[in-house]
Design a protein around this motif. Structure first.
Motif, short mmCIF file in Angstrom:
data_model
loop_
_atom_site.label_atom_id
_atom_site.label_comp_id
_atom_site.label_asym_id
_atom_site.label_seq_id
_atom_site.Cartn_x
_atom_site.Cartn_y
_atom_site.Cartn_z
N THR A 81 33.83 -5.84 58.63
CA THR A 81 34.26 -7.03 59.41
C THR A 81 33.59 -8.34 58.78
O THR A 81 32.27 -8.23 58.43
CB THR A 81 34.18 -7.06 60.64
N ASP A 82 34.33 -9.12 58.59
CA ASP A 82 33.67 -10.75 58.32
C ASP A 82 33.09 -11.02 59.75
O ASP A 82 32.92 -10.39 60.70
CB ASP A 82 34.85 -11.46 58.06
N PHE A 83 32.35 -11.93 59.72
CA PHE A 83 31.64 -12.90 60.88
C PHE A 83 32.22 -14.08 61.42
O PHE A 83 32.79 -14.06 62.40
CB PHE A 83 30.21 -12.95 60.62
N ASP A 84 31.98 -15.30 60.54
CA ASP A 84 32.40 -16.35 61.08
C ASP A 84 33.76 -16.40 61.35
O ASP A 84 34.69 -16.49 60.42
CB ASP A 84 32.01 -17.68 60.02
N TYR A 85 34.32 -16.79 62.36
CA TYR A 85 35.77 -17.06 62.91
C TYR A 85 36.55 -15.67 62.74
O TYR A 85 37.87 -15.66 62.73
CB TYR A 85 36.38 -18.06 62.01
N THR A 86 35.86 -14.40 62.65
CA THR A 86 36.19 -13.16 62.55
C THR A 86 35.57 -12.56 64.05
O THR A 86 36.41 -12.28 64.78
CB THR A 86 35.99 -12.47 61.52
N ILE A 87 34.27 -12.44 63.81
CA ILE A 87 33.69 -12.10 64.97
C ILE A 87 33.41 -13.18 65.92
O ILE A 87 33.65 -12.96 67.39
CB ILE A 87 32.24 -11.58 64.70
N GLY A 270 39.19 -9.79 59.33
CA GLY A 270 38.50 -10.98 58.17
C GLY A 270 39.62 -12.25 58.64
O GLY A 270 40.54 -12.16 59.43
N ASP A 271 38.99 -13.19 58.29
CA ASP A 271 39.75 -14.90 58.36
C ASP A 271 40.27 -15.26 57.26
O ASP A 271 40.86 -16.61 57.37
CB ASP A 271 39.16 -15.35 59.35
N SER A 272 39.86 -14.75 56.05
CA SER A 272 40.10 -15.65 54.84
C SER A 272 40.71 -14.43 53.69
O SER A 272 40.29 -13.34 53.91
CB SER A 272 38.86 -16.20 54.36
N GLY A 274 39.37 -14.06 50.94
CA GLY A 274 38.41 -13.33 50.31
C GLY A 274 37.98 -12.17 51.26
O GLY A 274 37.37 -11.19 50.43
N ASP A 275 38.22 -12.19 52.35
CA ASP A 275 37.63 -11.14 53.17
C ASP A 275 38.26 -9.66 52.91
O ASP A 275 37.80 -8.50 53.18
CB ASP A 275 37.76 -11.11 54.65
N LEU A 276 39.41 -9.78 52.22
CA LEU A 276 40.30 -8.61 51.92
C LEU A 276 39.71 -7.58 50.93
O LEU A 276 39.98 -6.62 50.57
CB LEU A 276 41.75 -9.07 51.41
MG LIG Z 1 35.16 -15.84 58.20
#
Ligand SMILES: [Mg+2]
Ligand SMILES: Nc1ccn([C@@H]2O[C@H](COP(=O)(O)O)[C@@H](O)[C@H]2O)c(=O)n1
Length: 330
Positions: A81-87, A270-272, A274-276
């Motif tokens: 998992t991503d962190f900012d705006y995902t967690i 993720g939320d971007s 790039g997270d993929l």
């Molecule tokens: Mg993020």
């Protein structure tokens, strides 16, 4: 539930695999002689997936994926998992929440003159980060610039390690509703969780500690601050992780993935775009369910997110959907 033995034979008739929920519906039909009610698929039976803000471009693919993940169970699962705006949530009480960088940038630790520079950097580069028309390759040089300049400015602020905890306390950084349950439950079931962030590792760990708990099954890959023996920030350790080079980070951390090589099923959040790429280092991956949170620039990006992520959650400040899916697997 997926491995409730009584349904296995029936489930095998349905898909050749034990997908217990669909099997249960068909079993009910076979036993009662009545036509099954409309909702026979997992994705139809999960209330969390029926909400208007949940977008699934290919429901058949998601249905199959869910069946596989449930059938394989928790021993084959890992979460990336991503962190900012995902967690963390996007907004809290009507105000945008601070990303881990913003926790410092907005704090009283940073002088006004430096805040102005950091704000200008954000105003320049954040629109590029979320631009729906540019390709990732076009964005990368701009992200490098943003991160290099931004971290450089933070280093000039004379920040002390001992101040970080207060900066987090005073910030409005908040995790999504349901994160605490998710962290606790994944730990309880020994499912590894990789938090892969282009934010600041020291800050995100502090956010987790203050609002939940860091558990032994969690591993963080992020930008960590480098402090001298007096506890003053002197730089950042290693190569910077930015929003669009997580694939390189994933490969650099392939040792982590190698130790988990039997865990071939991934839930990625993720939320971007790039997270993929966060799972690029996973060897022998079998099934990956990608859940995307779309928080900003929604209309322009929705179609692309629907193509890239299996499930897209628009303006959702909860972990309800991932948690409902995890509940079925664990
Ligand atoms: Mg993020
Ligand atoms: N100076 C900066 C640099 C980045 N951001 C935001 O941080 C987020 C990256 O962290 P992830 O956990 O999401 O990988 C991303 O949303 C950037 O916009 C920032 O606010 N300031």
């Amino acid at each position: 539930m997926a491995r409730t033995s009584g349904w296995n034979t029936t489930a095998a008739i349905v898909t050749g695999a034990a997908c217990a929920l669909a099997g249960a519906a068909l079993a009910g039909y076979l036993l009662s002689g009545r036509r099954p009610k409309k909702r026979t698929k997992i994705i139809e039976m999960m209330d969390e997936l029926q909400k208007e803000n949940v977008h699934i471009r290919d429901p058949e693919r998601v249905e199959k994926l869910l069946c596989q993940l449930i059938q394989d169970g928790k021993s084959k699962l890992q979460v990336i998992t991503d962190f900012d705006y995902t967690i963390t949530r996007w907004a809290y009480k009507g105000t945008r929440v601070a990303a881990s960088f913003n926790v410092l940038e907005n704090s009283s630790l940073v002088p006004e003159s430096k805040k102005q520079i950091l704000d200008e950097l954000r105003d320049t580069y954040y629109p590029i980060e979320i631009n729906a028309k540019m390709t990732i390759e076009e964005k990368i040089p701009f992200m490098m610039e943003w991160y290099t300049k931004g971290t450089g400015v933070l280093v000039e602020c004379g920040l002390k390690q001992s101040d970080l905890s207060l900066a987090v306390k005073e910030s409005n950084a908040r995790m999504r509703d349901g994160c605490d349950w998710q962290f606790h439950t994944l730990h309880e079931h020994s499912v590894p969780m990789l938090i892969f962030s282009a934010g600041i590792g020291d800050i995100l760990e502090e956010i987790i500690k203050q609002h939940s708990q860091m558990y032994a099954n969690m591993r963080v890959v992020s930008n960590y601050m480098d402090f001298n023996h007096d506890g003053m920030l002197v730089g950042f350790k290693g190569d910077l992780v930015h929003t669009y080079n997580k694939n390189e980070g994933a490969l650099r951390n392939s040792d982590y993935f190698t130790t988990l090589k039997e865990r071939r099923n991934i839930i990625l959040m993720g939320d971007s775009m790039g997270d993929l790429r966060m799972a690029d280092g996973v060897p022998n991956m079998q099934h990956i369910l990608k859940i995307g949170f779309l928080n900003d620039n929604i209309e322009e990006r929705l179609e692309k997110y629907k193509e890239a992520y299996d499930i897209v959650l628009v303006s959702d400040d909860t972990m309800d959907v991932p948690n409902a899916i995890m509940k079925k697997i664990l």
